[in-house]
Design a protein around this motif. Structure first.
Motif, PDB file in Angstrom:
ATOM      1  N   ALA A  34      -5.824  12.936  -9.425  1.00  0.00           N
ATOM      2  CA  ALA A  34      -6.724  13.739  -8.607  1.00  0.00           C
ATOM      3  C   ALA A  34      -7.833  12.808  -8.121  1.00  0.00           C
ATOM      4  O   ALA A  34      -9.005  13.155  -8.152  1.00  0.00           O
ATOM      5  N   ASP A  35      -7.468  11.621  -7.757  1.00  0.00           N
ATOM      6  CA  ASP A  35      -8.226  10.456  -7.280  1.00  0.00           C
ATOM      7  C   ASP A  35      -7.582   9.174  -7.804  1.00  0.00           C
ATOM      8  O   ASP A  35      -7.557   8.165  -7.089  1.00  0.00           O
ATOM      9  N   CYS A  36      -7.122   9.199  -9.070  1.00  0.00           N
ATOM     10  CA  CYS A  36      -6.457   8.019  -9.621  1.00  0.00           C
ATOM     11  C   CYS A  36      -5.223   7.672  -8.798  1.00  0.00           C
ATOM     12  O   CYS A  36      -4.743   8.470  -8.003  1.00  0.00           O
ATOM     13  N   VAL A  37      -4.701   6.479  -9.014  1.00  0.00           N
ATOM     14  CA  VAL A  37      -3.659   5.909  -8.156  1.00  0.00           C
ATOM     15  C   VAL A  37      -2.274   6.127  -8.776  1.00  0.00           C
ATOM     16  O   VAL A  37      -1.904   5.434  -9.721  1.00  0.00           O
ATOM     17  N   PRO A  38      -1.483   7.082  -8.257  1.00  0.00           N
ATOM     18  CA  PRO A  38      -0.091   7.217  -8.713  1.00  0.00           C
ATOM     19  C   PRO A  38       0.788   6.239  -7.928  1.00  0.00           C
ATOM     20  O   PRO A  38       0.701   6.163  -6.700  1.00  0.00           O
ATOM     21  N   ILE A  39       1.630   5.500  -8.636  1.00  0.00           N
ATOM     22  CA  ILE A  39       2.479   4.492  -7.997  1.00  0.00           C
ATOM     23  C   ILE A  39       3.930   4.732  -8.399  1.00  0.00           C
ATOM     24  O   ILE A  39       4.243   4.858  -9.583  1.00  0.00           O
ATOM     25  N   LEU A  40       4.810   4.795  -7.401  1.00  0.00           N
ATOM     26  CA  LEU A  40       6.239   4.980  -7.618  1.00  0.00           C
ATOM     27  C   LEU A  40       6.983   3.692  -7.306  1.00  0.00           C
ATOM     28  O   LEU A  40       6.683   3.023  -6.309  1.00  0.00           O
ATOM     29  N   PHE A  41       7.973   3.360  -8.153  1.00  0.00           N
ATOM     30  CA  PHE A  41       8.737   2.116  -8.046  1.00  0.00           C
ATOM     31  C   PHE A  41      10.224   2.438  -7.958  1.00  0.00           C
ATOM     32  O   PHE A  41      10.700   3.342  -8.653  1.00  0.00           O
ATOM     33  N   CYS A  87      -2.501   4.761 -12.316  1.00  0.00           N
ATOM     34  CA  CYS A  87      -3.456   3.654 -12.372  1.00  0.00           C
ATOM     35  C   CYS A  87      -4.830   4.099 -11.888  1.00  0.00           C
ATOM     36  O   CYS A  87      -5.141   4.011 -10.699  1.00  0.00           O
ATOM     37  N   GLY A  88      -5.640   4.617 -12.807  1.00  0.00           N
ATOM     38  CA  GLY A  88      -7.052   4.795 -12.503  1.00  0.00           C
ATOM     39  C   GLY A  88      -7.724   3.435 -12.513  1.00  0.00           C
ATOM     40  O   GLY A  88      -7.058   2.399 -12.526  1.00  0.00           O
ATOM     41  N   PHE A  99     -21.805  -0.268  -4.206  1.00  0.00           N
ATOM     42  CA  PHE A  99     -20.619  -1.058  -4.538  1.00  0.00           C
ATOM     43  C   PHE A  99     -19.373  -0.173  -4.460  1.00  0.00           C
ATOM     44  O   PHE A  99     -19.354   0.927  -5.011  1.00  0.00           O
ATOM     45  N   TYR A 100     -18.338  -0.677  -3.793  1.00  0.00           N
ATOM     46  CA  TYR A 100     -17.121   0.094  -3.573  1.00  0.00           C
ATOM     47  C   TYR A 100     -15.891  -0.722  -3.954  1.00  0.00           C
ATOM     48  O   TYR A 100     -15.788  -1.912  -3.626  1.00  0.00           O
ATOM     49  N   LEU A 101     -14.939  -0.051  -4.642  1.00  0.00           N
ATOM     50  CA  LEU A 101     -13.643  -0.643  -4.943  1.00  0.00           C
ATOM     51  C   LEU A 101     -12.564   0.127  -4.202  1.00  0.00           C
ATOM     52  O   LEU A 101     -12.627   1.363  -4.103  1.00  0.00           O
ATOM     53  N   ASP A 102     -11.577  -0.579  -3.700  1.00  0.00           N
ATOM     54  CA  ASP A 102     -10.399   0.047  -3.097  1.00  0.00           C
ATOM     55  C   ASP A 102      -9.231  -0.176  -4.053  1.00  0.00           C
ATOM     56  O   ASP A 102      -8.523  -1.189  -3.981  1.00  0.00           O
ATOM     57  N   LEU A 103      -9.044   0.783  -4.967  1.00  0.00           N
ATOM     58  CA  LEU A 103      -8.025   0.621  -6.007  1.00  0.00           C
ATOM     59  C   LEU A 103      -6.613   0.493  -5.455  1.00  0.00           C
ATOM     60  O   LEU A 103      -5.832  -0.320  -5.957  1.00  0.00           O
ATOM     61  N   PRO A 104      -6.208   1.290  -4.432  1.00  0.00           N
ATOM     62  CA  PRO A 104      -4.850   1.098  -3.905  1.00  0.00           C
ATOM     63  C   PRO A 104      -4.643  -0.299  -3.325  1.00  0.00           C
ATOM     64  O   PRO A 104      -3.575  -0.891  -3.498  1.00  0.00           O
ATOM     65  N   GLU A 105      -5.655  -0.838  -2.671  1.00  0.00           N
ATOM     66  CA  GLU A 105      -5.537  -2.186  -2.118  1.00  0.00           C
ATOM     67  C   GLU A 105      -5.486  -3.231  -3.222  1.00  0.00           C
ATOM     68  O   GLU A 105      -4.723  -4.206  -3.148  1.00  0.00           O
TER      69      GLU A 105
END
Length: 276
Positions: free
Chosen positions: A128-135, A148-149, A219-225
């Protein structure tokens, strides 16, 4: 909600998202849920809440899973849930695990990623903001799913999931296709200076221009990137990675966002299953 790189579909009033780079592989089914199409009645859970550990009643969540699974052409009884604690633990799932955390109690805990090479084992992660990744590895017919939060990202869970597929199934990094589901992007993910510097120092090897920024003293992070670049550095081909252009905070009326709602939100699922 509009996307330039994802497929947004609707069936039986259920809105869900799929990814062209996985769609073309043929041997899998996959999808990510949205807020739309379920039976949850609390306003901020409207309506497709897939989180048992929310203010929703268990019967509504179970019904939502049934509705979502039916819309995307999966069997709810094949779904295997992660048990997310923001760590780097990975479970190898099998047919014996089907239903765990979805239709029956799970006999495991503290699992933020799942891998399998068995048919009809639908790996399910949440966000619900964290990064779900499918492989997906079409050569060795293996799949993975990771949550991946910022903690999972910092602990290199995306890389470790691909590595687990290599160890278990012989998947080569260059053969793996990856889709990053909707999550919060760098436009909206403000962090404190310490966390920003922790990421900057740990991931000094990546190109930080689009991954980390300072704007007007914030300060900003782009977790998907960051996850995308971690995987590329590990050997996943850049052209095999799709990062959804849907930011959960920017699209909070259709997608759940913890940050945008100040924690009053439901849960979305991303799921992948070998079918052929």
């Amino acid at each position: 909600m509009n996307s330039k790189n994802c497929i947004i579909s609707e069936k039986n009033n259920v809105v869900y998202i799929t990814y062209p780079n996985l769609e073309k592989l043929g041997f899998i089914k996959h999808a990510s849920s949205t807020r739309i199409g379920g039976v949850s009645e609390i306003e901020y859970l409207s309506t497709m809440n897939l989180g048992y550990h929310t203010d929703d009643c268990a019967d509504n969540v179970r019904k939502n899973f049934e509705i979502f699974a039916s819309a995307i052409g999966m069997d709810i009884n094949n779904m295997v849930s992660s048990r997310q604690r923001h760590n780097e633990n990975i479970k190898t799932a099998s047919r014996a695990d089907c239903g765990m955390g979805i239709t029956k109690d799970a006999d495991y805990d503290d699992v933020d990623a799942l891998v399998t090479n068995e048919k009809y084992v639908a790996l399910t992660v949440f966000g619900a903001d964290c990064v779900p990744i499918l492989f997906a590895d079409p050569k060795n017919r293996a799949i993975g799913a990771a949550h991946c939060g910022w903690r999972g990202t910092y602990k290199n869970l995306a890389y470790l999931t691909a590595k687990k597929m290599n160890e278990n199934y012989g998947s080569k990094f260059e053969d793996i296709f990856v889709s990053v589901a909707p999550c919060i992007h760098g436009c909206c993910y403000e962090v404190d200076e310490k966390l920003f510097n922790d990421f900057k120092n740990k991931f000094s090897y990546i190109d930080q221009k689009n991954a980390m920024r300072i704007e007007n003293g914030a300060f900003y992070l782009d977790l998907p990137e960051i996850n995308r670049q971690i995987l590329i550095s590990a050997g996943v081909k850049e052209e095999n990675i799709l990062v959804s252009d849907l930011c959960t905070a920017c699209n909070h009326t259709e997608l759940f966002s913890h940050r945008k709602s100040n924690g009053k939100r439901g849960i979305m699922a991303s799921v992948i299953e070998i079918t052929d």
